[in-house]
Design a protein around this motif. Structure first.
Motif, mmCIF file in Angstrom:
data_model
loop_
_atom_site.group_PDB
_atom_site.id
_atom_site.type_symbol
_atom_site.label_atom_id
_atom_site.label_comp_id
_atom_site.label_asym_id
_atom_site.label_seq_id
_atom_site.Cartn_x
_atom_site.Cartn_y
_atom_site.Cartn_z
ATOM 1 N N PHE A 6 -6.923 -0.815 1.529
ATOM 2 C CA PHE A 6 -7.268 -0.906 0.110
ATOM 3 C C PHE A 6 -8.775 -0.766 -0.087
ATOM 4 O O PHE A 6 -9.576 -1.294 0.692
ATOM 5 N N LYS A 29 -5.457 1.977 -4.077
ATOM 6 C CA LYS A 29 -5.093 2.973 -3.061
ATOM 7 C C LYS A 29 -5.777 4.286 -3.422
ATOM 8 O O LYS A 29 -5.558 4.829 -4.505
ATOM 9 N N HIS A 47 0.837 -1.205 0.000
ATOM 10 C CA HIS A 47 0.000 0.000 0.000
ATOM 11 C C HIS A 47 0.870 1.252 0.000
ATOM 12 O O HIS A 47 0.605 2.220 -0.737
ATOM 13 N N GLY A 76 -6.891 -4.532 -5.421
ATOM 14 C CA GLY A 76 -7.357 -3.423 -4.608
ATOM 15 C C GLY A 76 -6.743 -2.131 -5.106
ATOM 16 O O GLY A 76 -5.760 -2.132 -5.856
#
Length: 245
Positions: free
Chosen positions: A205, A244, A152, A242
Motif C-alpha cells: 500500500f 493501491k 490489496h 492506504g
C-alpha cells in the motif's frame, strides 16, 4: 479468523444489534469514514467490499452513499441476520437493494463469490473494488499481513483504497475492551500504530496513514472475569488508510 471467533459471533448474532457499544462504535466509524471519503458525486460511484461485516450495521449505513456494497463475514449467523434485515426490514422503510451479503472466510481476491454485482445481478470474474472497509475486525485476525494482502488484491489498480477502523493499543488498559469471558479469538488488545503501518506498507500500500479517528467511552468489568460492568474507560480508535497504485 479463527474457529473460536466464528463460534462466538454465530452465538451473538441475534443479540448483536442490541449492544449499545456496538451501535455507538459503528455510528462513530461511519462518521469517520465519510469524513475521509470523497464528496457524494464521486462516492456514489464506489463499489465497496465490507470485510467482517457482522450484521451489516456499517454496510447498511454506507449503502445510500455508494453504488454497491458486497458484505462478507465468516460467521454464518451474522450473514443470516443481515439477510433478514434486507428481506424483512424491522421498520416500514424500504431496505437498500445494493447490498450483497456473503458467508465466507475470504482468503483470495479471485474468490468467485465476489463476482456478483449487487446492482446488475451479473457476474464478472476477478471483480475488483474501489474501497475495502473493515470495522473492529483487525484485533481478531491472527495474520494481518495475509489479511491486508487479500485486501490489496481485492482493490482496483490505480487508486483503490483501504480504510479500516479498530481500537488502539494504548497500554495495559486496552485489554479491558473485552470481558474475560470473550477473550477466545482475541489476537491482540488493540492496534499498534507502528505495527499496522509497517504491515500495510509491507504488502504494497502507498500513502499509508494511521491516525486517531474518534474516542469511545465503554463500561468495563469491575474486576477481570467478574462479569459486572462498572468503570468507564475511554478507548481511542484508529483509522488506517492506504492506496493501491
Amino acid at each position: 479468523m479463527t474457529t473460536a471467533n466464528t463460534a462466538r459471533f454465530n452465538e451473538e448474532a441475534l443479540s448483536w444489534d442490541s449492544n449499545p457499544s456496538v451501535q455507538l462504535a459503528t455510528t462513530l466509524a461511519h462518521k469517520a469514514y465519510l469524513a475521509h471519503l470523497p464528496p457524494p458525486a464521486i462516492l456514489s460511484t464506489y463499489d465497496i467490499l465490507d470485510l467482517g461485516c457482522g450484521t451489516g450495521l456499517l454496510s447498511l449505513a454506507l449503502a445510500p452513499s455508494v453504488r454497491s456494497v458486497t458484505a462478507v463475514d465468516a460467521a454464518e449467523g451474522m450473514i443470516v441476520a443481515l439477510r433478514s434485515k434486507l428481506e424483512h426490514p424491522p421498520t416500514p422503510k424500504t431496505p437498500p437493494t445494493n447490498i450483497h451479503p456473503i458467508h465466507a472466510l475470504l482468503t483470495s481476491p479471485s474468490d468467485p463469490l465476489l463476482a456478483l454485482d449487487p446492482v446488475t445481478h451479473t457476474t464478472r470474474p476477478n471483480r475488483r473494488f474501489d474501497l475495502v472497509v473493515s470495522h473492529l475486525v483487525l484485533h481478531h485476525i491472527p495474520d494481518l499481513a495475509a489479511f491486508f494482502t487479500t485486501i490489496h488484491g481485492c482493490l482496483r489498480a490505480g487508486g483503490g483504497r483501504v480504510m479500516v477502523t479498530d481500537f488502539e493499543d494504548f497500554g495495559p488498559a486496552a485489554r479491558k475492551f473485552h470481558p474475560e469471558s470473550k477473550m477466545d479469538g482475541v489476537e491482540r488488545h488493540g492496534i499498534d500504530r507502528g505495527m499496522i503501518r509497517a504491515v500495510m506498507e509491507g504488502v504494497g500500500f502507498a500513502g499509508v496513514r494511521v491516525e486517531r479517528a474518534f474516542e469511545m467511552e465503554k463500561a468495563v468489568e469491575t474486576e477481570p472475569g467478574s462479569g459486572v460492568l462498572g468503570p468507564v474507560v475511554v478507548f481511542p480508535f484508529l483509522i488506517c488508510e492506504g492506496t493501491k497504485v
